[in-house]
Enzyme design. Structure first.
Site, PDB file in Angstrom:
ATOM      1  N   GLY A  13       0.818  -1.217   0.000  1.00  0.00           N
ATOM      2  CA  GLY A  13       0.000   0.000   0.000  1.00  0.00           C
ATOM      3  C   GLY A  13       0.843   1.256   0.000  1.00  0.00           C
ATOM      4  O   GLY A  13       0.471   2.267   0.593  1.00  0.00           O
ATOM      5  N   ILE A  42       5.044  -2.881   8.227  1.00  0.00           N
ATOM      6  CA  ILE A  42       6.181  -2.693   7.306  1.00  0.00           C
ATOM      7  C   ILE A  42       6.061  -1.314   6.681  1.00  0.00           C
ATOM      8  O   ILE A  42       5.149  -1.049   5.899  1.00  0.00           O
ATOM      9  CB  ILE A  42       6.202  -3.797   6.222  1.00  0.00           C
ATOM     10  CG1 ILE A  42       6.278  -5.159   6.898  1.00  0.00           C
ATOM     11  CG2 ILE A  42       7.349  -3.580   5.251  1.00  0.00           C
ATOM     12  CD1 ILE A  42       6.153  -6.332   5.970  1.00  0.00           C
ATOM     13  N   ILE A  45       8.076   3.649   1.671  1.00  0.00           N
ATOM     14  CA  ILE A  45       9.041   4.713   1.386  1.00  0.00           C
ATOM     15  C   ILE A  45       8.277   6.010   1.138  1.00  0.00           C
ATOM     16  O   ILE A  45       7.266   6.017   0.442  1.00  0.00           O
ATOM     17  CB  ILE A  45       9.874   4.381   0.121  1.00  0.00           C
ATOM     18  CG1 ILE A  45      10.674   3.085   0.302  1.00  0.00           C
ATOM     19  CG2 ILE A  45      10.750   5.549  -0.293  1.00  0.00           C
ATOM     20  CD1 ILE A  45      11.985   3.225   1.010  1.00  0.00           C
ATOM     21  N   ALA A  50      10.053  13.971  -5.945  1.00  0.00           N
ATOM     22  CA  ALA A  50       9.935  14.880  -7.086  1.00  0.00           C
ATOM     23  C   ALA A  50       9.502  14.049  -8.296  1.00  0.00           C
ATOM     24  O   ALA A  50       9.788  12.857  -8.364  1.00  0.00           O
ATOM     25  CB  ALA A  50      11.281  15.527  -7.350  1.00  0.00           C
ATOM     26  N   LYS A  79       7.676  22.129  -9.576  1.00  0.00           N
ATOM     27  CA  LYS A  79       9.070  21.844  -9.925  1.00  0.00           C
ATOM     28  C   LYS A  79       9.264  22.141 -11.410  1.00  0.00           C
ATOM     29  O   LYS A  79       8.691  21.452 -12.255  1.00  0.00           O
ATOM     30  CB  LYS A  79       9.350  20.357  -9.646  1.00  0.00           C
ATOM     31  CG  LYS A  79      10.659  19.869 -10.227  1.00  0.00           C
ATOM     32  CD  LYS A  79      10.800  18.364 -10.141  1.00  0.00           C
ATOM     33  CE  LYS A  79      12.071  17.921 -10.850  1.00  0.00           C
ATOM     34  NZ  LYS A  79      12.164  16.461 -10.966  1.00  0.00           N
ATOM     35  N   ILE A 353       8.409   7.484  -9.704  1.00  0.00           N
ATOM     36  CA  ILE A 353       6.956   7.544  -9.910  1.00  0.00           C
ATOM     37  C   ILE A 353       6.626   7.504 -11.395  1.00  0.00           C
ATOM     38  O   ILE A 353       5.619   6.912 -11.806  1.00  0.00           O
ATOM     39  CB  ILE A 353       6.387   8.748  -9.156  1.00  0.00           C
ATOM     40  CG1 ILE A 353       6.523   8.357  -7.672  1.00  0.00           C
ATOM     41  CG2 ILE A 353       4.942   9.058  -9.529  1.00  0.00           C
ATOM     42  CD1 ILE A 353       6.233   9.310  -6.635  1.00  0.00           C
ATOM     43  N   TYR A 447       5.475  15.321 -24.272  1.00  0.00           N
ATOM     44  CA  TYR A 447       5.467  15.188 -22.823  1.00  0.00           C
ATOM     45  C   TYR A 447       4.073  14.847 -22.284  1.00  0.00           C
ATOM     46  O   TYR A 447       3.927  14.307 -21.218  1.00  0.00           O
ATOM     47  CB  TYR A 447       5.923  16.490 -22.157  1.00  0.00           C
ATOM     48  CG  TYR A 447       7.405  16.594 -21.993  1.00  0.00           C
ATOM     49  CD1 TYR A 447       8.106  15.634 -21.275  1.00  0.00           C
ATOM     50  CD2 TYR A 447       8.108  17.652 -22.543  1.00  0.00           C
ATOM     51  CE1 TYR A 447       9.469  15.738 -21.106  1.00  0.00           C
ATOM     52  CE2 TYR A 447       9.465  17.764 -22.385  1.00  0.00           C
ATOM     53  CZ  TYR A 447      10.142  16.801 -21.658  1.00  0.00           C
ATOM     54  OH  TYR A 447      11.478  16.903 -21.483  1.00  0.00           O
ATOM     55  N   GLU A 453       7.578   7.219 -25.505  1.00  0.00           N
ATOM     56  CA  GLU A 453       8.470   6.307 -26.220  1.00  0.00           C
ATOM     57  C   GLU A 453       9.683   6.078 -25.331  1.00  0.00           C
ATOM     58  O   GLU A 453      10.465   6.978 -25.086  1.00  0.00           O
ATOM     59  CB  GLU A 453       8.852   6.919 -27.550  1.00  0.00           C
ATOM     60  CG  GLU A 453       7.670   6.887 -28.492  1.00  0.00           C
ATOM     61  CD  GLU A 453       7.848   7.845 -29.636  1.00  0.00           C
ATOM     62  OE1 GLU A 453       8.839   7.687 -30.350  1.00  0.00           O
ATOM     63  OE2 GLU A 453       7.013   8.725 -29.791  1.00  0.00           O
TER      64      GLU A 453
END
Ligand code: FDA
Length: 522
Positions: A13, A42, A45, A50, A79, A353, A447, A453
């Site tokens: 999760g 557990i 992270i 970013a 950012k 991510i 983008y 690709e």
């Protein structure tokens, strides 16, 4: 016979687990029973993450979540670039830093403006660094200006910083509200099926959870893919030396004095580099280092010294050891690994991510039925392999190209890294002054595209910003530029236009802090 997938169990999760649960629920229109099981005991992270720019169009828009809504819930901030500090020995153009912005390099008669900059530079006609010459946003970043004006129009391309724990919590609320079944429990055993796949996972309190498809989001443990199915993890620590981090959250931030910086900083250290991720009210920071060159104690000492802190008065420190590389196959039988259980490399260009949503999108694209056609699985695995290896090579190019050679770490990066043919080819193209990775569409469309690709994700503008920023300038001018006097004149007008556009924006944009404050108050 109906061979449709009827049920999915997601193990884990963290950000990966909840991104997968919410995205799959939407993509499959709630037609499949999805259960997510995570262990309270557990930890996941979450260090202040970013990201890269297409997260909104490809992920949050797909879920129907407006940008400002999730930003408020997840302490989101903007950012516009990564700022590289202390990666060079000799300041370029009087500056001790350079940026890798998300902006778009203007094109001039079929060649990016960066190539005209190389010509001017090699002929001694400019001392401006490549980033300040070709991207309009750098003076805006230097002044901590927001990426959007008061009316909401975008002034420069941006991604986000956020707290990954809050993202997981936010997506959990949404997904559970939609109908995803959520269990807090520890998995203590994985039950294999006769065909070598997974039949069920056995939990401490909730019994046996069966499913047609299992998604392993259990983090570095790789509970299903590595431990149960014994799929090998391909270690790539010979391509990238960093394998450890020490992280902390600094309270307060520097917003009241200087404003919140609209970029991630990467500050080169003796044996690695430190990230600085500014958010409202806090800064996430961590020193990523190579344990073969420095000890945990020495790294922690260097990290605290950077921030002027003593161990006794420092905030809680999080020591993390990570594996560098990817699974030989991300998808095996009826088990797909996503997130840290699949692949990881140091977050120098914020890839974690991006890897997660790319994998989820590819899973939907190659979604199987209960026959698990190997053609789908192979196609998925090939894409993940290309995505990861090409990004690994781009990150490696940073280390190969920096001028720093003051410690054994930096010298080893220059001389001892194992290089793939892919990066050798790209660097040879770059050194010869040729374009590296030209997107097939213009970069703006690119983008935002769903169909990224993977062998081309890091654009020509990215390679030029990083390599020239590090002081590695191509040795040759792109030969065809010498044949077009009219193009050279057009390029000069474009350089002037970059400056003009910047000057206009400087007077119009609010500070990043002001814009974030208004978003978070609303
Ligand atoms: P994570 O470890 O967060 O979650 C694992 C889950 O599995 C937990 O919920 C745990 O309880 C569960 N679990 C494990 N074993 C279990 C069991 N036996 N039974 C039940 N549940 C079990 N990314 C990025 O895009 N930008 C960035 O700047 C950074 N920076 C960064 C720095 C460092 C040092 C690291 C290590 C990572 C990053 N990342 C990053 C990566 C990013 O943090 C990461 O990709 C996401 O948080 C996703 O993590 P996961 O969900 O894969 O694993």
């Amino acid at each position: 016979m109906d061979e449709k997938i009827r049920s999915i169990v997601i193990v884990g999760g963290g950000t990966a687990g909840w991104m997968a649960a919410s995205y799959l629920w939407k993509a499959l229109a709630g037609s499949v029973k999805i259960t997510l099981v995570e262990a309270r005991s557990i930890p996941k992270i979450g260090v202040g993450e970013a990201t890269v720019p297409n997260l909104q169009p490809v992920f949050f828009d797909f879920l129907g979540i407006p940008e400002e809504e999730w930003m408020r819930k997840c302490n989101g901030s903007f950012k516009g670039a990564v700022k590289f500090v202390n990666w060079r020995k000799t300041p370029q153009g009087g500056k001790s830093h350079f940026y890798h912005p998300f902006g778009i390099v203007p094109n001039c008669d079929g060649a990016p403006l960066t190539h005209y900059w190389v010509k001017n530079h090699l002929e001694g006609r400019t001392t401006e660094p490549v980033d300040y010459s070709c991207f309009k946003e750098l003076p805006l970043l230097d002044r901590n200006l927001a990426p959007r004006g008061a009316s909401g129009d975008r002034a420069y391309r941006y991604a986000w910083h956020f707290d990954a724990h809050l993202v997981a919590e936010y997506l959990r609320e949404l997904a559970v509200g939609w109908g995803v079944n959520h269990i807090f429990d520890d998995i203590d055993h994985v039950i294999r099926s006769d065909d070598g796949g997974i039949a069920a996972v056995s939990t401490r309190a909730s019994g046996r959870l069966e499913a047609d498809l299992f998604i392993d989001c259990s983090g570095f443990r790789g509970l299903l893919i590595n431990k149960a199915l014994a799929e090998p993890f391909v270690d790539m620590s010979d391509h990238l030396f960093c394998d450890s981090a020490v992280a902390m959250a600094l309270g307060g931030g520097d917003q009241s004095r200087d404003g919140i910086e609209p970029y991630t900083s990467s500050i080169a250290m003796r044996h690695g580099w430190t990230w600085k991720i500014p958010m409202m009210g806090k800064i996430g920071t961590g020193y990523v280092y190579a344990s073969r060159f420095t000890s945990q104690d020495e790294a922690t000492g260097d990290f605290l010294k950077l921030w002027g802190l003593k161990e006794k008065t420092a905030p809680a420190l999080n020591h993390i050891r990570f594996r560098v590389g990817r699974n030989r196959r991300a998808w095996v039988k009826n088990c797909v690994s996503i997130g840290l259980s699949s692949c990881f490399l140091e977050p120098l260009e914020s890839t974690g991510i991006y890897f997660i949503y790319a994998a989820i999108h590819q899973l939907v694209k190659h979604f199987p039925d209960r026959n698990f056609n190997p053609v789908l699985i192979d196609a998925f695995n090939r894409n993940i392999e290309t995505m990861f290896d090409d990004s690994r090579d781009f990150i490696q190019a940073h280390f190969l190209s920096t001028e720093r050679d003051d410690t054994t770490f930096w010298r080893a990066n220059k001389h001892e890294l194992k290089q793939s043919d892919n990066i050798k080819h790209k660097l040879a193209m770059y050194d010869a002054g040729l374009p590296v990775n030209m997107p097939h569409t213009d970069e703006d469309t690119y983008y935002n595209a769903f169909e990224v690709e993977f062998d081309n994700y890091w654009t020509n503008g990215s390679y030029y910003a990083i390599l020239a920023g590090m002081g590695r300038i191509p040795k040759h001018v792109l030969p065809r530029l010498r044949h077009r006097e009219d193009s050279l004149q057009k390029a000069e007008a474009l350089f002037a236009n970059v400056t003009k556009r910047t000057n206009e924006l400087v007077t119009k944009l609010p500070s990043n802090y002001e814009l974030l404050k208004s978003i978070h108050r609303r």
